[in-house]
Every structure is written in structure tokens, then in C-alpha cells.
Design an enzyme around this catalytic site. Structure first.
Site, PDB file in Angstrom:
ATOM      1  N   TRP A  99       0.814  -1.217   0.000  1.00  0.00           N
ATOM      2  CA  TRP A  99       0.000   0.000   0.000  1.00  0.00           C
ATOM      3  C   TRP A  99       0.845   1.263   0.000  1.00  0.00           C
ATOM      4  O   TRP A  99       0.377   2.321  -0.443  1.00  0.00           O
ATOM      5  CB  TRP A  99      -0.964  -0.019   1.187  1.00  0.00           C
ATOM      6  CG  TRP A  99      -2.026  -1.054   0.998  1.00  0.00           C
ATOM      7  CD1 TRP A  99      -2.133  -2.254   1.618  1.00  0.00           C
ATOM      8  CD2 TRP A  99      -3.107  -1.000   0.052  1.00  0.00           C
ATOM      9  NE1 TRP A  99      -3.213  -2.956   1.139  1.00  0.00           N
ATOM     10  CE2 TRP A  99      -3.825  -2.205   0.168  1.00  0.00           C
ATOM     11  CE3 TRP A  99      -3.531  -0.054  -0.878  1.00  0.00           C
ATOM     12  CZ2 TRP A  99      -4.950  -2.484  -0.601  1.00  0.00           C
ATOM     13  CZ3 TRP A  99      -4.651  -0.333  -1.644  1.00  0.00           C
ATOM     14  CH2 TRP A  99      -5.345  -1.531  -1.507  1.00  0.00           C
ATOM     15  N   VAL A 231      -8.065 -15.303  -1.782  1.00  0.00           N
ATOM     16  CA  VAL A 231      -7.021 -16.207  -2.271  1.00  0.00           C
ATOM     17  C   VAL A 231      -7.130 -17.504  -1.478  1.00  0.00           C
ATOM     18  O   VAL A 231      -7.298 -17.486  -0.255  1.00  0.00           O
ATOM     19  CB  VAL A 231      -5.611 -15.599  -2.095  1.00  0.00           C
ATOM     20  CG1 VAL A 231      -4.535 -16.583  -2.528  1.00  0.00           C
ATOM     21  CG2 VAL A 231      -5.489 -14.296  -2.879  1.00  0.00           C
ATOM     22  N   LEU A 240      -0.441 -13.407  -4.219  1.00  0.00           N
ATOM     23  CA  LEU A 240      -1.342 -13.136  -5.334  1.00  0.00           C
ATOM     24  C   LEU A 240      -2.214 -11.917  -5.090  1.00  0.00           C
ATOM     25  O   LEU A 240      -2.654 -11.266  -6.039  1.00  0.00           O
ATOM     26  CB  LEU A 240      -2.227 -14.360  -5.594  1.00  0.00           C
ATOM     27  CG  LEU A 240      -1.526 -15.624  -6.094  1.00  0.00           C
ATOM     28  CD1 LEU A 240      -2.512 -16.781  -6.181  1.00  0.00           C
ATOM     29  CD2 LEU A 240      -0.876 -15.371  -7.451  1.00  0.00           C
ATOM     30  N   ALA A 241      -2.496 -11.593  -3.829  1.00  0.00           N
ATOM     31  CA  ALA A 241      -3.418 -10.503  -3.527  1.00  0.00           C
ATOM     32  C   ALA A 241      -2.982  -9.167  -4.126  1.00  0.00           C
ATOM     33  O   ALA A 241      -3.790  -8.487  -4.787  1.00  0.00           O
ATOM     34  CB  ALA A 241      -3.627 -10.382  -2.017  1.00  0.00           C
ATOM     35  N   LEU A 502     -21.426  -4.328   0.642  1.00  0.00           N
ATOM     36  CA  LEU A 502     -21.794  -5.720   0.928  1.00  0.00           C
ATOM     37  C   LEU A 502     -20.596  -6.547   1.356  1.00  0.00           C
ATOM     38  O   LEU A 502     -19.485  -6.301   0.911  1.00  0.00           O
ATOM     39  CB  LEU A 502     -22.429  -6.328  -0.318  1.00  0.00           C
ATOM     40  CG  LEU A 502     -23.621  -5.547  -0.887  1.00  0.00           C
ATOM     41  CD1 LEU A 502     -24.083  -6.148  -2.190  1.00  0.00           C
ATOM     42  CD2 LEU A 502     -24.761  -5.512   0.128  1.00  0.00           C
TER      43      LEU A 502
END
Length: 502
Positions: A99, A231, A240-241, A502
Site C-alpha cells: 500500500w 485467495v 497473489l493478492a 456488501l
């Protein structure tokens, strides 16, 4: 979400020498308690129609305290990344190393002006090729309209998606729910991004984007709602994220969309708002058996059942299920009501309203109040179902939860003129309506095999603080953080959040 060049792993700054690990652990355990007390005081004042009291602070001392807190938060982040402190519920996103390379506000950043962090670019300047995956994997687009593929997605999420910290409960999104959530007006198949094992084509990772109109303060964004990042548990070490996030970002850019909104239970750089979960028991016996709640000291199960008993019939005159022909009035009512919040959706068309709010079997329920004389819709409320799998419980395998969705009340002109009367009327009216929402949830349970609700959940957003105490909602230990991607936005208090994701 402009394209970013790949960067090497950024080195984290060393924590200040005067701050010890013990200090950071104490800070980590105290933040929730302090935030909870402040939030409870503000919500109590707001529920009474009062303005939260502001304590006068010496500006020099305030600046020194702010600087010290920012130092400690940065140091806490550093120790989380190095493993010195385990972050609760930490997801596999490379901690903050990923990030810190993205166009998101960072800790310690004082936001005074709102706007994009990086500019939008023409389509021909967006990366045209997908990001590289490890050689044993390949990209795919999950076809939500295909029963086989929606079943694959359901199975992936059911076994590998969000769990509570104690690994007792895991969200169990149904196939009909996923179709509803992932196919709003204007949805794009290319934004339903999956990863398969090249050798056997097994779906092992997923992330979704859906188009949405969301207003933050005075700016309306046509952005991407990011959700369902998942994942497979056995592949978390493959990192992979971050690649999934970059790939759905790239695909959004190709459609000319450069902002996004997303939520997470974990704290990342940098939340624009944080809301707390509240729970209202509907089936206390089962909740205790599932270890979701406990019998209070000095009480009994019989007392709990009596305390949380719900009325059998509605008390609001003119209350009925929403119909398609109500959409124009509901749209106007919802947009007017949501305009008072600092971040909220904008229902631009009747189709938007019909998709999100028109009752859908075993997914979402909506009720309106119709004036019998004028046939005007004066109020509405809605809730959706999201069960959780109960892990390792010999007696129960599923916990069925209703979640508060959108609602609105129309304040009569005589009350609207005065802020105190406005707040008093809104509180009284919402409490009446939400008491009927609990009744509706119990009624739904009587004729639905999949929505036999055990608990009714709500966040500390919108005007929920006006009714949660009176209707016996209890505070949970979960928090939901809201984030805006590639947009600097001033901090938003929970009661000014009008967006439900959601």
C-alpha cells in the site's frame, strides 16, 4: 487508480528509540477502548439532538500530542510488518509494503484539500498487458451468468473468505447473493477477475469491481467498488493478492475509471472512516450455542429469550413490501435523505433503485410506508441476508444474519424547520420503523428456508445511533474501515457515513 511502475520493497523507517515494544502493545490494545468511548459519547449526544461537546485544548500541546501519536502509529505499523506485533485479522497484502506504493493517503498525512492523488490518463497510456502471475497460474474472467462458474466462485469464497479472529465464523455468500452483488446496472465481466491453476483450471483466487456513483463531501465519483478479494488458503504465500489488486485497477483504468472505494476489517493506509458493528439477537439460544454471544452474568437463558422477543405484527400504518412502481419515489426519498451524509451512494436511475432495493427472494427485503390518502411514499427500510458458516460446532453449521441496508424517512415541514425537532422526529420515526424491521425479519423467517434469521446486524453509520440502544442492539468487537483509492478525503465520522458495502 493510475498505472504505477513496479517498485522494489520499500524499507520501513526504524521506530523511534524512545518507543518500546511494550508501549506499542499497550497502544494497540487501548485504541479500540478510547475510540469506543469517544464514539459512544458522540452518538449519545447526537441521539439526543445535541452537538458533541468540544474540549478546549492548548494548540501547542495538541500539536505535540498529534505528532507523538503519529510517530507511535508509524512505529506500530513497522513492527506489524516485521512480525514483532501480530496484526489482528491481517490479510495477505504484504502488510503496508504494497500500500505504500499505491496512490492512497498515508498515516500522518494532514488532508486539507480534497482531490485525486494521481491524475487520470488517456486509455493509450494505460498498461495494455495483464500483470504477470507465477508460471503455474493464469488469469480468467469469472462468468457470473454461468451456473458452473458461479458455483466455483461460491465454493472458493465459502471455504477461503473472511473469518473472525477466532476462526469460528466465515461469511457464506450464496450464488443468488453473488449474482445480485456483482451484476448492478453497467456491470462489466472484465472486472470479475479470477486466477486459475494452469494445469487443472481450478479457480484459486478472485477479486471483483462493480461500477458505482458515490459522493464524498461535494464530489460525485463514478468509481469502482472493490470487493471479494479472496485467495485460496494454501496459496497465501504466493503473494497473489497485490497482483489481483493491480490487475483489477488496470482494468478499471482501461474503462476510464481512476477512483475506487473498498472496505476491510484490517487497518491499512489510510481509512477515511471506521464504523463499529452492532448486533441485535433474534434467536439468543442458538447464538449462545454457536458461541456468538453469552448469557450475561446473573442472568438466564429464559431471561434472554424474553428480553429479545420481537412483536408479531407491524405497528407502522401503511407499511408494505416495496413494488417496482415505487422506484421513482424511493429514489427521490433515498437521495434526499442520503444527501446529509459525507460519503453516500447516488441512485441515478430507477434501474439502480430496482436492482439494489426491489425485494429479491432470499437476498434483499425492502418495505415502504405509503400514505393511504395521497399514496406518497414517506419512508422505507431494507435489509439483506448474509449467513456465516459456523466452524467446528457440533450442533450448528450456519448462522443466519440479516444486515441493515438503506433506509430513509421524510421529515414533515413543521419539524424540518428546527434542527432539534428534526432530530427528535427522525429518532422517534426511525425507532418505530426499525422495530418493524425486526418484525419483518421474523416474518421472513417463517416462510423462508434460507433466511431463518438468528441475528440482525448494523454498523454505527447513518442515523443508526438513534435507535440501536432502544432496540437492544449490543456493540460487537468488529470494526469496518472505509477507504477511497486515489482520492484525498477528509476524515468522516461514523454517523456521517451513508454508504453500505456488501
Amino acid at each position: 487508480m493510475p498505472q504505477k511502475k513496479d517498485k522494489g520493497k520499500a524499507k520501513a523507517d526504524a521506530p523511534p528509540k524512545e518507543i518500546t515494544e511494550k508501549d506499542l502493545q499497550k497502544l494497540a490494545s487501548s485504541i479500540d477502548k478510547i475510540a469506543g468511548k469517544v464514539q459512544a459519547r458522540q452518538e449519545k449526544a447526537l441521539a439526543k439532538g445535541e452537538a458533541p461537546k468540544e474540549k478546549k485544548v492548548d494548540p501547542v500541546k495538541e500539536a505535540e500530542m498529534r505528532k507523538k501519536v503519529e510517530q507511535m502509529l508509524q512505529a506500530l505499523s513497522t513492527m506489524e510488518q516485521t512480525g514483532a506485533i501480530k496484526a489482528s485479522g491481517q490479510k495477505d497484502m504484504g502488510s503496508h509494503q504494497f500500500w505504500n506504493t499505491q496512490p492512497v493517503p498515508q498515516y500522518g498525512e494532514n488532508i486539507t484539500e480534497e482531490g485525486p492523488i494521481e491524475p487520470s490518463v488517456p486509455r493509450d497510456q494505460v498498461r495494455q498487458e495483464p500483470y504477470a502471475l507465477p508460471k503455474e497460474f493464469e488469469w480468467c474472467e469469472v462468468d457470473i451468468t454461468n451456473e458452473k462458474e458461479i458455483t466455483e466462485l461460491y465454493q472458493l469464497l465459502t471455504l477461503n473468505y473472511v473469518e473472525d479472529d477466532d476462526a469460528q465464523f466465515r461469511f457464506d455468500y450464496s450464488a443468488p447473493f453473488l449474482k445480485w452483488a456483482l451484476q448492478p446496472p453497467g456491470w462489466k465481466k472484465s472486472w470479475h477477475v479470477g486466477v486459475r491453476v494452469s494445469s487443472n483450471k481450478k479457480l484459486v483466487a478472485f477479486i471483483s469491481g462493480t461500477p458505482a456513483a458515490v459522493r464524498s463531501h461535494k464530489t460525485v465519483h463514478h468509481l469502482t467498488e472493490i470487493n471479494y478479494l479472496c485467495v485460496h488458503k494454501k496459496l497465501r504465500s504466493k503473494r497473489l493478492a497485490p497482483v489481483l489488486i493491480k490487475e483489477v485497477t488496470r482494468r478499471s483504468h482501461l474503462e476510464g475509471v481512476f477512483q475506487a472505494v473498498y472496505t476491510a476489517g484490517t487497518v491499512l493506509p489510510k481509512p477515511v472512516a471506521t464504523c463499529r458493528y452492532y448486533h441485535r439477537s433474534l434467536n439468543p439460544k442458538k447464538l449462545v450455542e454457536c458461541n456468538f454471544s453469552r448469557v450475561p452474568r446473573g442472568s438466564t437463558m429464559a431471561a434472554m429469550v424474553k428480553k429479545f422477543k420481537v412483536a408479531e405484527e407491524f405497528s407502522t400504518p401503511g407499511l408494505r413490501e416495496m413494488k417496482a412502481e415505487d422506484a421513482p419515489q424511493v429514489k427521490e426519498l433515498a437521495n434526499k435523505y442520503l444527501s446529509k451524509f459525507d460519503v453516500a451512494p447516488v441512485f441515478e436511475t430507477d434501474d439502480d433503485v430496482c436492482h439494489w432495493l426491489l425485494p429479491t427472494k432470499d437476498v434483499v427485503w425492502s418495505y415502504v410506508v405509503e400514505d393511504p390518502k395521497t399514496h406518497k411514499i414517506t419512508d422505507f427500510f431494507s435489509f439483506y441476508t448474509l449467513p456465516s458458516s459456523v466452524i467446528g460446532n457440533a450442533k450448528h453449521s450456519s448462522l443466519n444474519a440479516a444486515y441493515m441496508f438503506y433506509y430513509a424517512v421524510e421529515v414533515p415541514e413543521k419539524e424540518a424547520a428546527d434542527s432539534y425537532d428534526n432530530t427528535r422526529y427522525t429518532k422517534q420515526r426511525l425507532t418505530e420503523l426499525m422495530r418493524d424491521a425486526l418484525v419483518a425479519a421474523k416474518k421472513v423467517s417463517e416462510y423462508s428456508l434460507t433466511a431463518n434469521f438468528d441475528v440482525f446486524n448494523a454498523l454505527s453509520l447513518m442515523d443508526n445511533s438513534m435507535f440501536i440502544d432502544d432496540l437492544k442492539f449490543g456493540p460487537g468487537d468488529g470494526y469496518l474501515n472505509y477507504y477511497l483509492y486515489n482520492w484525498r478525503c477528509r476524515e468522516i465520522k461514523p454517523h456521517k457515513v451513508g454508504l453500505v458495502m456488501l
